[in-house]
Design a protein around this motif. Structure first.
Motif, PDB file in Angstrom:
ATOM      1  N   UNK A 167      -5.378  69.627 -13.116  1.00 46.11           N
ATOM      2  CA  UNK A 167      -3.997  69.875 -12.716  1.00 46.11           C
ATOM      3  C   UNK A 167      -3.662  71.373 -12.822  1.00 46.11           C
ATOM      4  N   UNK A 168      -4.107  71.987 -13.919  1.00 46.70           N
ATOM      5  CA  UNK A 168      -3.862  73.420 -14.086  1.00 46.70           C
ATOM      6  C   UNK A 168      -4.602  74.194 -13.010  1.00 46.70           C
ATOM      7  N   UNK A 169      -5.865  73.809 -12.770  1.00 50.76           N
ATOM      8  CA  UNK A 169      -6.668  74.519 -11.775  1.00 50.76           C
ATOM      9  C   UNK A 169      -5.979  74.483 -10.413  1.00 50.76           C
ATOM     10  N   UNK A 170      -5.440  73.303 -10.073  1.00 49.57           N
ATOM     11  CA  UNK A 170      -4.764  73.198  -8.774  1.00 49.57           C
ATOM     12  C   UNK A 170      -3.541  74.107  -8.738  1.00 49.57           C
ATOM     13  N   UNK A 225       3.088  78.349 -13.556  1.00 56.00           N
ATOM     14  CA  UNK A 225       1.677  78.122 -13.865  1.00 56.00           C
ATOM     15  C   UNK A 225       1.444  78.235 -15.372  1.00 56.00           C
ATOM     16  N   UNK A 226       2.071  79.224 -15.993  1.00 52.49           N
ATOM     17  CA  UNK A 226       1.927  79.362 -17.450  1.00 52.49           C
ATOM     18  C   UNK A 226       2.470  78.125 -18.150  1.00 52.49           C
ATOM     19  N   UNK A 227       3.534  77.581 -17.599  1.00 52.30           N
ATOM     20  CA  UNK A 227       4.117  76.396 -18.214  1.00 52.30           C
ATOM     21  C   UNK A 227       3.191  75.194 -18.064  1.00 52.30           C
ATOM     22  N   UNK A 228       2.546  75.079 -16.914  1.00 56.38           N
ATOM     23  CA  UNK A 228       1.593  73.979 -16.729  1.00 56.38           C
ATOM     24  C   UNK A 228       0.441  74.136 -17.715  1.00 56.38           C
ATOM     25  N   UNK A 229      -0.005  75.371 -17.898  1.00 53.02           N
ATOM     26  CA  UNK A 229      -1.153  75.610 -18.772  1.00 53.02           C
ATOM     27  C   UNK A 229      -0.810  75.353 -20.235  1.00 53.02           C
ATOM     28  N   UNK A 270      -2.971  77.224  -6.148  1.00 55.02           N
ATOM     29  CA  UNK A 270      -1.808  77.222  -5.280  1.00 55.02           C
ATOM     30  C   UNK A 270      -1.001  78.508  -5.450  1.00 55.02           C
ATOM     31  N   UNK A 271      -0.927  78.965  -6.716  1.00 58.07           N
ATOM     32  CA  UNK A 271      -0.188  80.193  -6.991  1.00 58.07           C
ATOM     33  C   UNK A 271      -0.822  81.374  -6.262  1.00 58.07           C
ATOM     34  N   UNK A 330     -11.341  81.158 -29.991  1.00 58.89           N
ATOM     35  CA  UNK A 330     -11.233  80.588 -28.649  1.00 58.89           C
ATOM     36  C   UNK A 330      -9.805  80.446 -28.188  1.00 58.89           C
ATOM     37  N   UNK A 331      -9.531  79.348 -27.475  1.00 53.65           N
ATOM     38  CA  UNK A 331      -8.177  79.090 -26.995  1.00 53.65           C
ATOM     39  C   UNK A 331      -7.786  77.662 -27.332  1.00 53.65           C
ATOM     40  N   UNK A 332      -6.511  77.366 -27.206  1.00 46.22           N
ATOM     41  CA  UNK A 332      -6.032  76.043 -27.603  1.00 46.22           C
ATOM     42  C   UNK A 332      -5.834  75.095 -26.431  1.00 46.22           C
ATOM     43  N   UNK A 333      -5.718  75.628 -25.240  1.00 46.94           N
ATOM     44  CA  UNK A 333      -5.495  74.757 -24.092  1.00 46.94           C
ATOM     45  C   UNK A 333      -6.612  74.927 -23.083  1.00 46.94           C
ATOM     46  N   UNK A 334      -7.047  73.805 -22.561  1.00 48.97           N
ATOM     47  CA  UNK A 334      -8.138  73.839 -21.584  1.00 48.97           C
ATOM     48  C   UNK A 334      -7.546  73.858 -20.175  1.00 48.97           C
ATOM     49  N   UNK A 335      -8.407  74.257 -19.226  1.00 51.44           N
ATOM     50  CA  UNK A 335      -7.977  74.202 -17.826  1.00 51.44           C
ATOM     51  C   UNK A 335      -8.320  72.829 -17.283  1.00 51.44           C
ATOM     52  N   UNK A 336      -7.325  72.009 -17.107  1.00 54.28           N
ATOM     53  CA  UNK A 336      -7.540  70.677 -16.552  1.00 54.28           C
ATOM     54  C   UNK A 336      -7.471  70.782 -15.028  1.00 54.28           C
TER      55      UNK A 336
END
Ligand code: SF4
Lengths: 408, 154
Positions: free
Chosen positions: A164-167, A138-142, A171-172, A156-162
């Motif tokens: 795909x990440x949310x799914x 999951x960390x890798x997807x994010x 699932x995790x 803030x942060x550099x990566x958004x929750x898309x």
């Protein structure tokens, strides 16, 4: 009285992931005293930071420790934001909280696995590591990385929750709800694991307070402390996080290695709940205050002041203090206080009255993160040549004890 | 030489020992991940051992702090010949983020001879496995030259 021997463990030891030296005074098999000598891997990180600007220091802060990398950068950027008065958008705060919880998950699972490994319970170690790979995915997807994620930045942060990440996150959570319990059961129901961990390395409630233990180590001794509860930061104010103490679940806190195991296992479940709540309540909007790094640096160059931040890392309170001077691009000074430093003080207390074979387990039980701890300690000269008990022998002793117990 | 061909018939089971010379732990957890079931180096006949005296390959992480220099040298000398050294991670290869520290003697190749570098901060477990596998080639060469020497003596 039996003759006393002093036996050094470390700095390089198979039961330890990182270099640290401990001298144990033994009477027969019993440990009667212990001296710990840190400083083997001091790299002078706080000093190096003085020649770098805050955005460069983020990468340095991440490499204070590879296991709690995100905790360190969160504490650092929060301190910088505090000094410069930079606001963080709500979505950014939620993503930070999410990454912090994912980090806690993988850190606790790694610890649980390694604890099993050091008592020779290899099947449980492998099971724990299999479970851990899920959150690494999951960390890798994010973020694209497995260990140093580079998610946080100033404002803030550099990566958004898309989607795909949310799914992947959802699932995790489902996977762990179904699969984590067998691991817990295998270890806690096992009489040998019980015998190896119960009443070993005990730290009483009073001692935990006296020596200033933090995080799961303190909570296992029954101290109700959790910064996510007592001084919520980022998105934690929106969720009700209660400190996990063994007396709430099992009636009594022994403060031994087994309790530390239980506390961490329940914190895994707690993290899963928090992750669920984060995903449900994720606000819309920007993830960062200012995307352009040059503009951020310009704002930071003008800032003057000292900023402070403390967060609950997987091992306990992690506090950073940063000073920025107006007109100076670099960080003027920066101080880190990592949780292991507070916890390592209680090692000698935990060692007392235990057997030598339990030493690696006790050292591991606070989940030491030596690289976090060693930034500005001066090293003193080691205690000359001593008889070395090789690491192999120690691991063997530890495992033999398991076997002895099994034979009974 | 063809690495894939070598891996098909690994001439020897590699025994690996590790030394953390001041790393941030990132590389060390990835090394632990390589022995976990997903990456499972044991299926390739490699094994993590607890002592340098049994090992063929030394995996070093970290930029080598002043305190660890002597320890690292000692570990290196405890290993039997032929032996190879693999550096895992950028900070062991060049100092990387720690390049201006006052407490470093490293990078690793200033202390002991290094045969394989694995880059990344931290490298993925697959990359670490590949790095160790590359050590096979070197180890075979070393073995051949050692044997030749012995024959010349006898
Ligand atoms: S290469 Fe990077 S991840 Fe590996 S030990 Fe060095 S700083 Fe840590």
């Amino acid at each position: 009285m039996e003759k006393q021997y002093t036996i050094p463990i470390g700095p390089v030891h198979v039961g330890l992931k990182e270099p640290i030296t401990a001298w144990l005074d033994l009477e027969g098999e019993k440990i009667v005293g212990a001296t710990v000598r840190p400083g083997a891997i001091h790299r002078g990180i706080e000093f190096m930071a003085r020649e770098r600007n805050p955005i460069q220091v983020i990468y340095l802060a991440e490499r204070i420790c590879g296991i709690c990398s995100f905790s360190h950068i969160t504490a650092f950027v929060r301190a910088v934001e505090d000094a410069a008065g930079i606001p963080v958008p709500p979505r950014g705060q939620y993503i930070r909280a999410l990454t912090l919880e994912l980090e806690r998950l993988h850190s606790h699972m790694l610890w649980a696995g390694v604890a099993c490994y050091s008592i020779g319970f290899d099947s449980a170690f492998n099971l724990g590591m299999v479970l851990r790979e899920k959150v690494m995915d999951v960390l890798e997807v994010l973020s694209g990385n497995r260990v140093n994620y580079g998610v946080g930045t100033i404002g803030g942060v550099r990566w958004d929750i898309t989607p795909k990440v949310a799914a992947a996150v959802r699932e995790m959570v489902k996977y762990y709800r179904a699969e984590f319990y067998p691991f817990y059961e295998i270890v806690t129901e096992d009489p040998i694991a019980h015998a190896r961990m119960r009443h070993v390395g005990t730290l009483s409630y009073e001692d935990a307070l006296r020596y200033g233990a933090v995080g799961p180590t303190a909570r296992a001794s029954g101290v109700r402390c959790d910064l996510r509860h007592s001084s919520p930061y980022e998105a934690y104010a929106d969720f009700d996080v209660t400190p996990i103490v063994p007396q709430d679940y099992y009636g009594k806190a022994y403060g031994d290695v087994f309790d530390r195991f239980l506390v961490r296992v329940h914190e895994v479940y707690q993290s899963l709940d928090i992750v669920d709540k984060i995903m449900d309540g994720l606000p819309e909007g920007d993830i960062v205050w200012e995307k352009n790094a040059t503009k951020v640096l310009l704002a930071l160059k003008k800032a003057e002041g000292t900023g402070w931040s403390a967060i609950e890392a997987p091992r306990g309170d992690d506090s950073h203090v940063v000073h920025l001077a107006a007109g100076d691009e670099n960080v003027t000074w920066w101080k880190v206080r990592a949780p292991t430093y507070a916890n390592a003080v209680s090692w000698p207390v935990m060692f007392r009255e235990n057997e030598l074979a339990d030493a690696p387990l006790i050292i591991n039980s606070i989940d030491p993160c030596i690289s976090c701890m060693e930034r500005i300690l001066t090293t003193d000269v080691g205690r000359g040549d001593q008889r070395l008990l090789t690491r192999k022998e120690l691991l063997k002793m530890s495992r033999e004890k398991t076997r002895r117990l099994m034979g009974k | 030489m063809n690495l894939a061909k070598y891996l098909e018939i690994l001439p020897k089971s590699l025994w690996v020992t590790t030394c953390n010379s001041g790393s941030c732990n990132g590389c060390d957890i990835e090394i632990v991940a390589t022995i976990s079931p997903r990456y499972d180096i044991e299926r390739l006949g490699m094994k993590l051992v607890g002592t340098p005296r049994h090992a063929d390959v030394l995996v070093v992480t970290g930029p080598v702090t002043k305190f660890m220099t002597e320890k690292l040298r000692r570990i290196y000398h405890q290993m039997p010949d032929p032996k190879v050294v693999v550096v895992v991670g950028n900070c062991g290869a060049s100092g990387d983020v720690f390049y201006k520290s006052y407490n470093l003697d490293g990078p690793v190749d200033r202390i002991i001879p290094v045969d394989v570098y694995v880059h990344g901060c931290p490298p993925r477990p697959e990359a670490i496995i590949e790095g160790v596998a590359k050590a096979v080639l070197k180890l075979e060469n070393l073995k051949a030259s050692l044997e030749a020497k012995e024959e010349a003596v006898s």
